[in-house]
Design an enzyme around this catalytic site. Structure first.
Site, short mmCIF file in Angstrom:
data_model
loop_
_atom_site.label_atom_id
_atom_site.label_comp_id
_atom_site.label_asym_id
_atom_site.label_seq_id
_atom_site.Cartn_x
_atom_site.Cartn_y
_atom_site.Cartn_z
N LYS A 22 3.32 15.69 3.98
CA LYS A 22 2.87 16.47 2.84
C LYS A 22 1.54 15.93 2.11
O LYS A 22 0.63 16.71 2.12
CB LYS A 22 3.84 16.19 1.70
CG LYS A 22 3.64 16.59 0.47
CD LYS A 22 4.66 16.59 -0.97
CE LYS A 22 4.58 15.09 -1.60
NZ LYS A 22 3.78 14.74 -2.61
N ASN A 23 1.50 14.50 2.07
CA ASN A 23 0.04 14.00 1.71
C ASN A 23 -0.89 14.01 2.50
O ASN A 23 -1.99 13.98 1.94
CB ASN A 23 0.59 12.56 1.05
CG ASN A 23 1.53 12.61 -0.24
OD1 ASN A 23 1.68 13.63 -0.67
ND2 ASN A 23 2.29 11.49 -0.28
N CYS A 118 2.00 12.10 -15.15
CA CYS A 118 3.47 12.76 -14.77
C CYS A 118 4.24 11.63 -14.90
O CYS A 118 4.28 10.57 -15.56
CB CYS A 118 2.99 12.94 -12.99
SG CYS A 118 3.33 11.74 -12.05
N ARG A 123 -1.64 8.02 -14.32
CA ARG A 123 -2.55 8.53 -13.02
C ARG A 123 -3.65 8.95 -13.23
O ARG A 123 -3.92 10.22 -13.17
CB ARG A 123 -1.50 9.39 -12.34
CG ARG A 123 -0.27 8.84 -11.83
CD ARG A 123 0.72 9.49 -10.96
NE ARG A 123 0.23 9.84 -9.93
CZ ARG A 123 0.62 10.65 -8.97
NH1 ARG A 123 1.75 11.34 -9.29
NH2 ARG A 123 0.17 10.63 -7.59
N ASP A 308 6.15 4.89 -2.04
CA ASP A 308 6.73 6.13 -2.13
C ASP A 308 8.13 5.81 -1.38
O ASP A 308 8.92 6.74 -1.19
CB ASP A 308 6.08 7.14 -1.16
CG ASP A 308 4.80 7.68 -2.01
OD1 ASP A 308 4.14 8.37 -1.30
OD2 ASP A 308 4.80 7.39 -3.34
N ARG A 400 9.90 19.68 -3.26
CA ARG A 400 8.50 19.53 -3.39
C ARG A 400 8.06 18.75 -2.20
O ARG A 400 6.92 18.77 -1.63
CB ARG A 400 7.90 18.58 -4.63
CG ARG A 400 7.89 19.44 -5.70
CD ARG A 400 7.28 18.83 -6.86
NE ARG A 400 5.86 18.41 -6.74
CZ ARG A 400 5.09 17.73 -7.53
NH1 ARG A 400 5.54 17.40 -8.65
NH2 ARG A 400 3.91 17.36 -6.83
C1 EPZ Z 1 -1.18 9.25 -3.37
O1 EPZ Z 1 -1.32 9.59 -4.90
C2 EPZ Z 1 -0.02 10.20 -2.89
N1 EPZ Z 1 0.08 11.51 -3.45
C3 EPZ Z 1 1.40 9.59 -3.78
O2 EPZ Z 1 2.52 10.06 -3.37
C4 EPZ Z 1 1.39 8.07 -3.61
O3 EPZ Z 1 2.50 7.57 -4.44
C5 EPZ Z 1 0.03 7.20 -3.91
O4 EPZ Z 1 -1.08 7.96 -3.21
C6 EPZ Z 1 -0.03 5.83 -3.56
O5 EPZ Z 1 0.24 5.75 -2.25
C7 EPZ Z 1 -0.68 12.20 -2.53
O6 EPZ Z 1 -1.32 11.99 -1.50
C8 EPZ Z 1 -0.87 13.76 -2.95
P1 EPZ Z 1 -3.44 6.56 -6.20
P2 EPZ Z 1 -2.62 9.12 -5.72
O7 EPZ Z 1 -4.96 7.23 -6.42
O8 EPZ Z 1 -3.58 9.43 -4.71
C9 EPZ Z 1 -4.51 4.52 -10.17
C10 EPZ Z 1 4.56 11.41 -3.42
O9 EPZ Z 1 5.63 10.98 -3.95
N2 EPZ Z 1 -5.76 5.22 -10.09
O10 EPZ Z 1 -3.65 5.71 -4.59
O11 EPZ Z 1 -2.59 9.90 -6.99
C11 EPZ Z 1 -3.11 5.33 -10.25
O12 EPZ Z 1 -2.76 5.54 -11.69
C12 EPZ Z 1 3.23 10.88 -4.30
O13 EPZ Z 1 4.23 11.87 -2.48
C13 EPZ Z 1 -6.69 5.11 -11.29
O14 EPZ Z 1 -6.38 4.22 -11.84
O15 EPZ Z 1 -2.41 7.57 -5.73
C14 EPZ Z 1 -1.98 4.28 -9.47
O16 EPZ Z 1 -1.71 3.37 -10.48
C15 EPZ Z 1 3.64 10.18 -5.41
N3 EPZ Z 1 -7.74 5.96 -11.10
C16 EPZ Z 1 -2.91 3.69 -8.24
O17 EPZ Z 1 -4.45 3.81 -8.80
C17 EPZ Z 1 -7.91 6.85 -10.12
O18 EPZ Z 1 -8.92 7.65 -10.41
C18 EPZ Z 1 -2.97 4.16 -6.85
O19 EPZ Z 1 -2.85 5.67 -7.25
C19 EPZ Z 1 -7.09 7.21 -9.33
C20 EPZ Z 1 -5.96 6.25 -8.85
#
Ligand code: EPZ
Length: 423
Positions: A22-23, A118, A123, A308, A400
């Site tokens: 998915k991701n 969310c 996020r 995840d 989802r």
């Molecule tokens: C991706 O989300 C995945 N989603 C998430 O999977 C997964 O949990 C996550 O990566 C971590 O591996 C998809 O790929 C669609 P991040 P993403 O940016 O990209 C902070 C699932 O269940 N952050 O790596 O949104 C954020 O708040 C989903 O399939 C900022 O502060 O995750 C988090 O604490 C859930 N500023 C950390 O970084 C930003 O601009 C990691 O988030 C971006 C992120």
């Protein structure tokens, strides 16, 4: 709303096919915006999130056809005629922000709704925006939208992410492929989905080095071509179903599974006393009789233990022999499955980002509520070995990210059924 009923039962046996990630698919689909030639994705998963991304791309004027029952996605943004990603769609799925970088790189403009938070955390998307600003974009935040412009196009830049972000790395990587000059992304995410995206972009003519490491270097090119690319196997679905025999007992072969996708997770299963073997067709997971041992878990960016899979691992550790400590370091609120597992008799103490699980002999089935994608599947896994019946409500979260979960688990002997809701 549909619900899923699981009756605790005996050991599992058989095979579960693992779908495309998915991701990975959610970042590969927006890549079509980088070229006006067709992009074909094979091994695509059939999930509601993919349908949401399809709707978003179609709202921009792109064409997306689901062929072969949804396993093949034929995309083309030749007809791109709208640069605004509406809140109505973006609010349903945060990954919608991934159209920002490609649209900006292709046409020098994009208006994308901020995704909002969310269930698992605020996020923010500040790192996405800072990376694009470093490449020359001007961003104006107003009315809940990012108004982005790059007059004269984006230019290569050196950008260091202050924290590892999967999505921000993906947005910056896609944007950099068409920027003038060289971009170096430091402290980049190393997830297999990033590697898969880079391999697809390279097939389209991008010049990229270093994906999978913390430093990715991209030499911008004038244009990208079409391509055909197979979506990488879903390591989170893989890890989720590896836990089914670990929790219920028995032996299950996960078709298409690769140990390299789940090495840190498999090491924790091994430490808990679960057997993981590589086979010609994938991975075989088995647990002999007796309880698994308690193990500690700390979530980290890849190649560490994936956030995840934290909720699903907790479901296993609820009945482990001993006390396990789980540290969630990626998201600030990702233990919402804990109160639901406690309704089933689990003993869990949550303090901030740490959950301490004291193993009990057996959980008891109960009506439980799903709160997010991974929490919902952890409740189903817990129900596999619980005494009696577990009813998981709000399974739209589940759909989802998991294709036909009741069929896949039912095929290996789980007593599980979906009851259609009345709405
Ligand atoms: C991706 O989300 C995945 N989603 C998430 O999977 C997964 O949990 C996550 O990566 C971590 O591996 C998809 O790929 C669609 P991040 P993403 O940016 O990209 C902070 C699932 O269940 N952050 O790596 O949104 C954020 O708040 C989903 O399939 C900022 O502060 O995750 C988090 O604490 C859930 N500023 C950390 O970084 C930003 O601009 C990691 O988030 C971006 C992120």
């Amino acid at each position: 709303m549909d619900k899923i009923i699981v009756k605790g039962g005996g050991a599992l046996s058989g095979q579960i096919p693992i779908a495309g990630a998915k991701n990975a698919c959610l970042t590969l689909m927006p890549a079509t915006l980088l070229s006006d030639e067709p992009l074909t994705l094979t091994n695509a998963p059939r999930l509601s999130d993919i349908r949401t991304m399809t709707t978003l791309l179609q709202s921009l004027g792109a064409e997306v056809q689901a062929l072969n029952g949804g396993r093949v996605l034929a995309l083309s943004s030749h007809g791109l005629n709208n640069h605004t990603a509406d809140y109505d769609i973006v609010r349903k799925m945060r990954a919608s922000i991934l159209v920002l970088g490609p649209m900006l790189a292709r046409d020098g403009r994009a208006i994308v709704s901020l995704p909002g938070g969310c269930a698992i955390g605020a996020r923010p998307v500040d790192l996405h925006l800072r990376a694009l600003e470093a490449m020359g974009a001007t961003l104006d935040l107003r009315d809940g939208y990012v108004h982005a412009e790059a007059k004269g196009g984006l230019r290569g830049a050196v950008f260091e992410f202050p924290i590892v972000s999967v999505g921000a790395t993906e947005n910056a990587l896609m944007a950099a492929t068409l920027a003038r000059g060289t971009t170096v992304l430091r402290n980049a995410a190393r997830e297999p989905e990033i590697v898969d995206l880079a391999q697809c972009l390279r097939r389209m003519g991008a010049q990229i080095d270093g994906e999978g490491s913390s430093t990715i270097t991209i030499q911008g090119v004038d244009r990208l071509n079409g391509a055909t690319h197979p979506v990488v196997t879903d390591r989170i679905e893989l890890g989720t179903y590896m836990l089914a025999p670990a929790i219920a007992g028995g032996a299950v072969e996960l078709l298409g599974g690769k140990l390299s996708l789940v090495a840190a997770f498999a090491e924790r299963l091994d430490a808990a006393g679960v057997t993981v073997e590589e086979t010609a067709a994938g991975l075989k997971v088995s647990r002999k009789n007796g309880r698994v041992s308690a193990v500690d878990v700390r979530t980290e960016p890849f190649p560490g233990f994936p956030t995840d899979l934290q909720a699903q691992m907790m479901a296993l550790l609820c009945c482990a022999d001993g006390v396990s400590v789980l540290e969630e370091t990626i998201f600030e609120n990702r233990f919402m499955h804990a109160p639901e597992l406690m309704r089933m008799g689990a003993r869990i103490d949550v303090h901030g980002g740490t959950a301490t699980v004291t193993g009990v002999d057996r959980l008891k089935g109960a009506p439980v509520m799903a709160t997010d994608l991974r929490a919902s599947v952890s409740l189903i896994l817990a129900g596999l070995a619980a005494e009696g019946e577990t009813v998981v409500n709000r399974v739209y979260h589940l759909d989802r990210g998991y294709e036909r979960v009741e069929e896949k688990l039912g095929a290996v002997g789980a007593r599980i059924e979906r009851v259609r809701g009345d709405d």
